[in-house]
Design an enzyme around this catalytic site. Structure first.
Site: not given
Length: 793
Positions: A390, A393, A474
């Site tokens: 997860d 970035e 998300d």
């Protein structure tokens, strides 16, 4: 006439203060390097495979204004005075014209605290805990260039690819796009044209695509030279094959990765994971993987790969129990860690942290080895089967907050510059790629019996060779976002990347009822620009249940079939019980996924061995059908199935508001072939729109005539041996072929030839079905048993 340097491997011209070199790589691929000073053919690359290329024969022809280089499939005219290249077909017709290139020297800035200790501001965000260093200073590190590549597109030409963004732009003509890593953004330095060519830029810095003004160009933020590959494949499949030839073959994922994956934010104990699998098995709803989201660590030790023993004290026992139920597990791991934990201290002592003093340096091989060692000790050795990398970035924090979404250029500058504070500017888009490289290479060193599966929120070109499955980030629950997600998935496939998925039902569902927020954020009433779902009550709202169901129906035809999100639960029993509309539709499509498992796993084999693409824009298979080329909410799932997602509500708006409308959906059937309605077997001619029934349990799916569709019944998990013979459906109306692929499912023996293929074919004129002898074998292979049904007979 200017002089050209001609060798047996390249042609080079100096024009306008630039050196331009053309290097044939294959008959379809020519590399173009442009430099201010000396050209470096052997420059290090994160995305181009290092291998010996066979020498390609080519011809040259020197004219008054340009020199021409010809391979059997591509021709390039290089102008002596301007250095511009005109890319042509072998017959001399134009593919693409360059309109110049420029390189502007810059100082590459390195950020450091110098002799001072770092002043760290730690911020808890929705996307995890972040460090922001308050006293970084700028230092000039070296010289490099900002570059632009100008192009003259044809008037009707369409440009696709560039990875996944969040705006839902399918054709980039007339648009700008910002290529930087962020939650919901996964750039790829690849574009493809409806004219039948592609361009792969060997660049890991920030980039932009610009086609809004008088000039069209690609901007490269930090490079030593412009280095790109022209791929003249003519068809989308050939262009993608060229792209994978350069960046690496997609690695085989475990077979169970193609089953149903149940996830949510979050499960809290090892026993809860067991209970989820048990419940699915009791309901006899198929399941292959349950996912452990974040916060496995002790409170305060963000990102540690050491579990909280008060909640995961029986991890190995629970993992064994899940495996005994023929299911698998995935665990969330993060690249950043809070100070004070054992993992963080080990990285700090070794000097393997970046300058945020939180994120490990994935560009350092020894640091990647340390990260794997830590992940292996409790998580992998404790029984977790796969990785959820997860927040890959890790420097997007400055934009992940606030009530108002900033303008695109502001976000690009804000997040891009944050990455450049902690990464070399020439590598600003490559962190997730190197992270995936470390997971893949180190797991393979330690274990050959489990294929690497890494679900990761960011990635880059070549990540497919590391077993990295990208997901779109998300997102928010709305019908508009559902439509956008399909477009972004199509562009990812057109960028050469075969492994992409999403959060079925979106990640955020809540709008303004902040008390119902997940992620531990239900005490903060402040609006957030990204937390803009339309369903405050989640699964208690029939409007959301309908959206989720339609999203899942489409998701059953993605490379990975995965449900996930926050604010509201996602397991099937939260949408009703057997005999109710949403539950039954969800169960139907999960079962359908497993019904198609021989077909799906054969597509997985084709991805690896034949550089295939599973989720296919209609541009792949129907390039001459201009209407098909405009369609953004339909796609081919392999060669046989046309998926027509229902992207509007038919039963309920948000808030349980009932809708009274006809339950039908308008679908375009591409021309040049006949189609069958998958549900009714009714035949339709292609080249037309058809209005078909689309009740909640029937997303329109069509089968192309000539398709051969292998299926099984009764599976509860992907590797299960079916009790009945495989059933092969033949859809007559055209000749057809299909290659069935089989192997052991979860090791790398296929690399040594341990797999089998069987070719089925249908002769329309003879109305006959043929089977070639099975080729190859693998341990545990059984006799192939099947029956055949010709649809309509």
């Amino acid at each position: 006439m200017a002089e050209a340097r001609i060798t047996d491997t390249y042609v080079e011209v100096e024009a306008g203060g630039l050196k331009i070199r053309l290097i044939p790589v294959t008959e379809e691929i020519i590399r173009c390097i442009t430099a201010k000073k000396e050209i470096n053919e052997n420059a290090d690359s994160f995305i181009i495979e290092k291998k010996e290329y066979p020498r390609v024969s080519f011809e040259t022809e020197e004219g008054e204004e340009s020199i021409t280089i010809k391979t059997p499939k591509v021709r390039a005219d290089l102008n002596y005075s301007t250095g511009e290249i005109t890319w042509k077909h072998p017959d001399g017709s134009v593919w693409l014209k360059e309109a110049g290139k420029d390189l502007t020297e810059i100082d590459v800035i390195r950020y450091t605290t110098g002799e001072e200790p770092p002043v760290i501001k730690r911020v808890k965000t929705v996307d995890g805990e972040r460090n922001f260093i308050q006293n970084l200073k700028e230092e000039a590190d070296r010289k490099a260039y900002r570059a632009r590549m100008f192009f003259k597109w044809k008037e009707e030409e369409e440009i696709h690819g560039l990875g996944q963004a969040e705006e839902g732009i399918y054709n980039y003509r007339g648009h700008n796009q910002y290529l930087y890593q962020h939650n919901m953004r996964i750039p790829m330095p690849v574009l493809v044209s409806t004219e039948g060519y592609g361009i792969l830029v060997d660049c890991c810095s920030l980039m932009t695509f610009n086609d809004e003004g008088k000039k069209s160009y690609l901007f490269l933020d930090t490079v030593d030279q412009i280095d790109y590959y022209f791929m003249g494949g003519e068809t989308m499949d050939n262009i993608i094959r060229d792209c994978r030839f350069l960046t690496g073959k997609a690695q085989m994922l475990p077979k169970w990765a193609y089953g149903y994956v149940q996830s949510k934010e979050q499960y809290y104990t090892d026993q809860e994971l067991v209970d989820i699998v048990k419940h699915y098995r009791e309901l006899k709803v198929p399941l292959d993987c349950v996912v452990q989201d974040w916060n496995t660590w002790e409170p305060g030790n963000w990102g540690e790969k050491i579990v909280d023993k008060s909640r995961y004290g029986n991890l190995k026992k629970c993992m064994d129990e899940i495996h005994e139920m023929n299911a698998h597990t995935m665990v969330s791991v993060w690249p950043n860690m809070n100070a004070g934990g054992k993992n963080h201290q080990e990285f700090f002592d070794a000097g393997y942290l970046l300058n945020d003093y939180s994120t490990y340096n994935a560009f350092d091989e020894k640091a990647r080895e340390m990260y794997w060692k830590q992940a292996k000790e409790e998580l992998f050795d404790g029984g977790f089967d796969s990785w959820w990398c997860d927040s890959t970035e890790p420097f997007s924090g400055p934009d992940w907050g606030g009530e108002v979404k900033k303008e695109p250029w502001e976000r690009y500058a804000l997040v891009g510059n944050e990455h450049k504070k902690y990464l070399d500017a020439a590598q600003a888009n490559a962190f997730a790629l190197m992270h995936a490289k470390g997971i893949y290479e180190n797991q393979r060193k330690d274990c050959q019996d489990k294929r690497v599966l890494n679900l990761t929120r960011s990635g880059y070109a070549s990540g497919q060779k590391y077993g990295a499955m990208l997901w779109s980030g998300d997102t928010c629950a709305s019908w508009e976002n559902f439509k956008i997600q399909i477009v972004e998935g199509l562009n990812m496939g057109l960028s050469g990347y075969p492994y992409w998925t999403l959060d079925i039902g979106a990640f955020f569902t809540v709008d303004d009822k902040w008390q119902n927020r997940g992620c531990g954020c239900n005490t903060n009433p402040n609006p957030l620009w990204f937390w803009q779902g339309k369903y405050n009550e989640g699964v208690k709202d029939k409007g959301y249940c309908e959206l989720y169901t339609r999203w899942l129906e489409m998701g059953a035809f993605l490379p990975m079939f995965r449900s996930h999100g926050t604010d509201t639960p996602r397991e099937i029993w939260n949408f009703g019980e057997k005999g109710t509309m949403f539950y039954d539709a969800i169960e139907k499509y999960i079962n359908l996924r497993y019904h198609l498992m021989p077909y799906i796993y054969s597509l997985a084999g084709a991805v690896h061995f034949n550089d295939y693409t599973i989720m296919r824009s209609l541009l792949f298979d129907f390039p001459k059908d201009r209407e098909a080329g405009k369609i953004e909410n339909q796609f081919m799932f392999g060669p046989a199935l046309l998926i027509c997602a229902v992207t509007e509500p038919m039963y309920y708006e948000a808030g349980d508001v009932e809708i009274h409308r006809e339950k039908k959906w308008n679908c375009y059937l591409p021309g040049g072939c006949t189609w069958y309605d998958y549900w009714t077997n009714k035949r339709y001619d292609g080249g037309q729109y058809v209005m078909v029934d689309a009740p909640i349990d029937k997303m329109p799916v069509f089968v192309k005539a000539g398709s051969i569709l292998p299926t099984v019944r009764g599976l509860q998990y992907a590797d299960q041996k079916p009790e009945e013979p495989m059933k092969i459906y033949v859809y007559p109306g055209a000749d057809g072929k299909f290659t069935l692929y089989e192997d052991e499912g979860n090791n790398y023996n296929f690399e040594k030839g341990a797999y089998a293929t069987t070719e089925f074919s249908w002769d329309e004129k003879q109305h006959s079905f043929y089977v070639q002898p099975r080729q190859g074998s693998y341990p545990g292979m059984k006799e192939l048993e099947y029956t055949v049904e010709v649809v309509g007979d």
